[in-house]
Design an enzyme around this catalytic site. Structure first.
Site, PDB file in Angstrom:
ATOM      1  N   GLY A   1      -1.240   7.701  18.504  1.00 55.69           N
ATOM      2  CA  GLY A   1      -1.116   8.177  19.863  1.00 55.69           C
ATOM      3  C   GLY A   1      -0.020   7.500  20.639  1.00 55.69           C
ATOM      4  CB  CYS A   2       1.543   4.410  20.414  1.00 56.62           C
ATOM      5  SG  CYS A   2       2.751   3.336  21.164  1.00 56.62           S
ATOM      6  N   GLY A   3       4.041   6.512  21.247  1.00 55.93           N
ATOM      7  CA  GLY A   3       5.401   6.883  20.916  1.00 55.93           C
ATOM      8  C   GLY A   3       6.408   5.821  21.255  1.00 55.93           C
TER       9      GLY A   3
END
Length: 277
Positions: free
Chosen positions: A121-123
């Site tokens: 979920g992390c960019g």
């Protein structure tokens, strides 16, 4: 791919077992029992020339495409020719990718060395400076918008193309629609950034001209996806979810065509736009 990497990679020979079906009980008066195939998730450790760089949580499909796309969209290499070889190995639930890159790319990588640990979920995790979160990107050459007919019933066609999602759900997709309006590539992953990286890698490995068609993401369109699209030289990015205001500004600034495909309305082109600055 360079001459040394144009041969089949060891990564291509890794196969995954069929997904396991998990039993469940419905929480109602009938208490029906059933089985469902769930989305797969694994850890992938990536090392460049023997130096560990990142650990990402990914879906264990098209991993070689992901490694190529991750390297390109993260500006770790300037072109696929700087990737000489990819060796994938598996130990239990985890994968490792040993990537051999050219001297120029490796020197640049060491110069910008930082700790990076990714999650699905992390960019922008691991980014330690504003300059890295809002990088300087090369502006694209403007391209015409795709024909409206190529967007017709695209949502339904995407559903048909998402083979893994039909089995398990919980997967994002990134797809490529060619100049004839046909979906020719579909890459899926638990991570929306991972799915786009896989698509970028597949485009490069197959030698397709990405500016002749357009890419589609089924996830929320956020700034890091704009970064990846511009770095990969895509001409058009279509998103099934509305973009943020910052996405629109960056797309206009860098001449990336940005289209939102709503559920029940006509496609909306935010970039270019008649009143775009």
């Amino acid at each position: 791919m360079s001459r040394r990497a144009s041969r089949p990679l060891a990564a291509d020979r890794i196969t995954n077992p069929a997904p396991e079906a998990y039993s469940y009980v419905e929480l109602d008066a009938a208490a029906q029992r059933g089985n469902a195939v769930l989305a797969e998730e694994c850890a992938l450790a990536i090392a460049y020339n023997g130096i560990s760089h990142a650990v990402m949580m990914v879906s264990p499909s098209a991993l070689e495409d992901f490694v190529v796309g991750f390297s390109l969209s993260g500006a770790l290499v300037e072109s696929v020719d700087e990737i000489y070889d990819i060796q994938l190995s598996r130990r239990g639930e985890a994968f490792s990718a040993e990537v051999q890159i050219g001297n120029r790319a490796f020197w640049a990588l060491k110069q910008q060395r930082r700790s990076l640990a990714g999650t699905s979920g992390c960019g922008l995790c691991g980014v330690e400076a504003i300059e890295q979160a809002l990088p300087q990107l090369t502006t694209l050459t403007p391209s015409p918008l795709p024909p409206a007919a190529h967007l017709h019933e695209l949502r339904a066609r995407i559903n048909d193309a998402q083979r893994l999602a039909r089995q398990s759900g919980a997967l994002h997709a990134a797809l490529y629609v060619d100049e004839h309006g046909e979906i020719v590539l579909c890459r899926e992953d638990i991570g929306r950034h991972n799915a786009l990286d896989k698509l970028i890698g597949a485009l490069r490995r197959e030698g397709r001209d990405s500016r002749r068609g357009f890419a589609v993401v089924t996830s929320r369109c956020s700034l890091e996806l704009i970064h990846k699209a511009v770095r990969a030289g895509l001409s058009t990015l279509v998103s099934l979810s509305a973009p943020t205001d910052l996405c629109v500004r960056w797309a206009r600034q860098h001449h990336l065509n940005l289209i939102h495909l709503p559920h029940h309305s006509a496609p909306r082109a935010y970039s270019p736009c008649n009143n775009a600055e």
